[in-house]
Design an enzyme around this catalytic site. Structure first.
Site, short mmCIF file in Angstrom:
data_model
loop_
_atom_site.label_atom_id
_atom_site.label_comp_id
_atom_site.label_asym_id
_atom_site.label_seq_id
_atom_site.Cartn_x
_atom_site.Cartn_y
_atom_site.Cartn_z
N ASP A 51 -31.11 29.13 20.95
CA ASP A 51 -32.44 29.73 21.12
C ASP A 51 -32.35 31.02 21.93
OD1 ASP A 51 -35.18 30.10 20.94
OD2 ASP A 51 -35.66 28.73 22.57
N TRP A 99 -40.26 36.12 28.07
CA TRP A 99 -41.10 37.22 27.55
C TRP A 99 -41.69 38.10 28.65
CZ3 TRP A 99 -45.89 37.45 29.50
CH2 TRP A 99 -46.40 36.27 30.06
N GLY A 127 -42.84 31.47 15.55
CA GLY A 127 -42.82 30.15 14.93
C GLY A 127 -41.44 29.66 14.55
N ALA A 128 -40.38 30.31 15.08
CA ALA A 128 -39.01 29.91 14.69
C ALA A 128 -38.75 28.43 14.98
CB ALA A 128 -37.98 30.78 15.41
N GLU A 152 -51.15 36.03 29.02
CA GLU A 152 -49.90 36.78 28.92
C GLU A 152 -50.13 38.26 28.59
OE1 GLU A 152 -47.11 34.75 26.34
OE2 GLU A 152 -47.19 32.91 27.54
CA CA Z 1 -37.40 30.36 20.36
#
Ligand code: CA
Length: 705
Positions: free
Chosen positions: A324, A413, A200-201, A87
């Site tokens: 989310d 992302w 890390g949510a 990435e």
């Molecule tokens: Ca998320």
């Protein structure tokens, strides 16, 4: 505008940066405030994550243009060490490229020849992959005055000597070792401070961002994005304000979320750092905040002072987020003429499906329109700046709902670019709905387990039902006019999760694809002008640079991360292998990629008999999807990045308990689960997988007949 007139304009504006060869650079990574602030004037280099502090991912290089792009050929490649998803956006300074692979390994290359100058492996434990939601990926490094900075997957921020690759300092950025936090994002450097958040949510953590002194590694400041334990004093005025928007006594135990795992941008004139804040944790607002409250600063853009970490303003895109809907997608700064007035704006296409144009001086919303189908909100109310949420369609805590966009977002992302010459943003968008089913009593249950407040994530096991989901999914490259707030052109792809975009003064948009190609489109009308095979899915944002007067384009290739691994049932049609490579192209490049076989799904010859009853198989399904699905594929549909468990041979069946409980394959990255699963539970999971192996055999038989 015709192709010809575009080219004429570009010729006049032509600016091929004067490249410096690696040998000529006196000190490697010699980047300072002056150079970073004027990065657009040095198009031979790519000195910070988004190209410049404005993060436009636009290059003034125009040697490669709409006329000659067909002559683009592979010039050098490098096979990376780990095939778990790539990435990274490479950084290029004075003829040296700094980039990363999975597990946060850093590479320095001679950008002209591809020669490996050094490699640094932070030796992140392979088993750490279990403790991050979305694969051990990394989005690249930052550089500053002879140092290279990388955020390691296990939470360390590490400074390296740019000449040798030797470690200079290392700090642990984590506030709580008992929670699963990771760093996957690229640091940014502002005036000698290295700034990094974490992720890390989905595992129940509290979000924050920290600045460290680039020379010493000493902490300069920390900005929390959500409140902590209410029995302790708030860390800042901003947290005092945020506390009033959370309810009950569960939220801070659930973590709260709001992780800053990717996007940042900086305006040196206003001296404001903009950070993209992630989703709430748990996803389910009923389970975390009594079903009410805006829950600041989740799903927001926050402007802070980069010297002190002091809060200046925020704009919350998704108040009380329970979908989310991260606001961590690319933040792009530009000056736009809107209603006859020049406005200093920031732009973002976050997961929630609306394209936002915001006044970056004070956070005032200028406009917001849907760039992909979005059913959760009817529109954004321009008086209040708040979404008009369609509760009928969006409130899944009262019963299962098909969300559009789903948690994978209208855009994830993969970096968006903006071309000030065409005035268009190029969004790697997608249509990716998902069914959310509530578990309103959910609580945080410990390190390394997905904690969402939903029933376990699952895909339909019936092939016809799965195909219906696959058919709803579509990848899109959208050219978006941010002033008119409308789509100008679109290219579509059979699957989602296509690569980030790069726009150039050559009138081109570069993008890699999920099904294994690299491509160039005309920036004005979207015509496909060039493509080449990458032999793997390409997700990262490409870059361009010049050395000795010659322009290069680099794609970081390699398939992996949450969609390719967790959602193999939907990504499977890509048929790509996860092979990680640096692919660098130039006009007249003569290299070729080796011929490599495409992915093939096979059936094991000796599948054990299924002895478990339906109830046991159902329990196995939930356990598998909770503990194993994110890597091996929800409902055991493998994406081909980690081993396909519907393909297990006799030896793996015999060793199943030793592997899962005892960590017999820990060296290969399969952690032991004895701390989390009982022997009975592991046997139940095994039964579910035997069932799924028989399903695969039946599917392949049906296909063959
Ligand atoms: Ca998320």
């Amino acid at each position: 505008m015709s192709r010809l007139s575009v080219a004429a304009t570009l010729l006049m504006a032509g600016a091929l940066g004067c490249g410096v060869s690696a040998q000529a650079a006196a000190q490697p990574a010699a980047v300072d405030t002056k150079r970073l602030q004027a990065a657009a004037q040095e198009p031979a280099n790519w000195m910070t994550h988004g190209g410049t502090y404005q993060e436009q991912r636009f290059s003034r290089l125009d040697q490669i243009d709409q006329y000659n792009v067909g002559e683009l050929g592979l010039d050098w490649t490098h096979r990376l060490d780990i095939d778990r998803g790539v990435e990274a956006t490479p950084i290029v300074v004075d003829g040296v490229m700094y980039t990363t692979s999975a597990f946060s390994i850093v590479y320095a290359f001679d950008a002209k020849t591809g020669e490996l100058l050094w490699k640094y492996d932070p030796k992140v434990a392979k088993v750490a992959a279990r403790d991050g939601c979305c694969g051990p990926v990394n989005r690249g490094v930052a550089v500053w005055q002879g140092k290279v900075f990388v955020g390691a997957f296990d939470g360390r921020l590490i400074a390296l000597d740019a000449q040798s690759g030797d470690e200079v300092w290392s700090v642990n950025t984590l506030i709580d070792q008992e929670r699963s936090q990771t760093i996957t994002g690229a640091p940014r450097v502002i005036d000698g401070r290295v700034i990094i958040g974490n992720g890390g949510a989905e595992m129940g953590v509290r979000g924050y961002i920290t600045a460290y002194d680039a020379d010493s590694g000493d902490q300069a400041w920390r900005f929390f994005t959500v409140p902590g334990d209410p029995s302790k004093p708030a860390e800042s005025k901003a947290m005092e304000m945020a506390r009033k928007t959370w309810f009950g006594d569960k939220y801070w135990k659930q973590g709260g979320g709001g992780t800053v795992w990717d996007s940042m941008a900086y305006d040196p004139e206003l001296d404001l750092l903009y950070i993209g804040v992630g989703n709430a944790s748990l996803w389910n607002r009923q389970a975390r905040s009594e079903g009410k409250g805006d829950n600041l600063f989740v799903a927001s853009i926050v402007a802070i002072r980069p010297k002190t970490g002091e809060y200046v303003w925020h704009y919350q895109q998704t108040p009380g987020d329970q979908w989310d809907f991260t606001s961590t997608q690319t933040i792009t700064l530009a000056d736009l003429k809107i209603d006859g007035k020049m406005r200093q704006v920031l732009m973002q296409a976050p997961k929630n499906g609306f394209y936002y144009v915001i006044d970056r001086t004070d956070g005032e919303l200028i406009s917001a329109e849907k760039y992909v189908p979005a059913t959760w909100a009817k529109r954004i109310d321009m008086k209040t700046g708040r979404p008009v949420v369609d509760l009928e369609k969006a409130d899944w805590t009262k019963g299962a709902k098909l969300m559009m966009p789903g948690p994978l977002g209208g855009h994830n992302w993969m970096p968006m670019s903006y071309n000030p010459q065409t005035g268009l943003a190029y969004i790697p968008a997608q249509v990716a709905p998902a069914l959310l089913e509530p578990d309103n009593e959910a609580v945080w249950t410990g390190k390394g387990t997905l904690q969402l407040g939903t029933l376990p994530v699952a895909l339909p096991e019936d092939p016809t039902a799965l195909k219906q989901v696959v058919d709803m999914y579509e990848g899109r490259l959208i050219a978006w006019d941010p002033i008119a707030q409308k789509e100008v052109w679109r290219q579509t792809y059979p699957t989602i999760w296509n690569g980030g975009t790069l726009s150039t003064a050559g009138g081109l948009v570069f993008q890699g694809t999920a099904n294994g190609e690299v491509r160039a489109y005309a920036a004005d009308d979207g015509e496909l002008l060039w493509k080449a095979p990458a032999n793997t899915g390409v997700m990262a944002g490409p870059v361009t640079y010049a050395v000795d007067g010659e322009q290069y384009v680099t794609f970081m290739a390699g398939w992996g991360g949450i969609f390719p691994t967790g959602f193999g049932g939907l990504a499977g049609n890509t048929q790509v292998e996860p092979r990680a490579r640096v692919l660098t192209y130039k006009l007249g490049g003569k290299q070729t990629l080796p011929d490599e076989p495409k992915r093939k799904i096979e059936i094991a010859s000796d599948i054990p008999e299924l002895t478990a009853d339906d109830k046991t198989v159902g329990e196995g399904r939930d356990l598998f999807n909770t503990h194993c699905g994110a890597c091996h594929g929800f409902s055991a549909y493998s994406g081909g990045v980690v081993p396909n468990l519907r393909n297990m041979g006799a030896e793996t069946h015999d060793d199943f308990l030793r592997i899962v409980a005892g960590g017999a394959l820990a060296g290969k990255g399969m952690p032991a689960f004895a701390d989390r699963l009982s022997q009975d539970q592991i046997e139940t999971i095994h039964q579910y997988l035997i069932k799924r192996q028989h399903d695969l055999a039946a599917e392949m038989k049906a296909e063959g007949s």
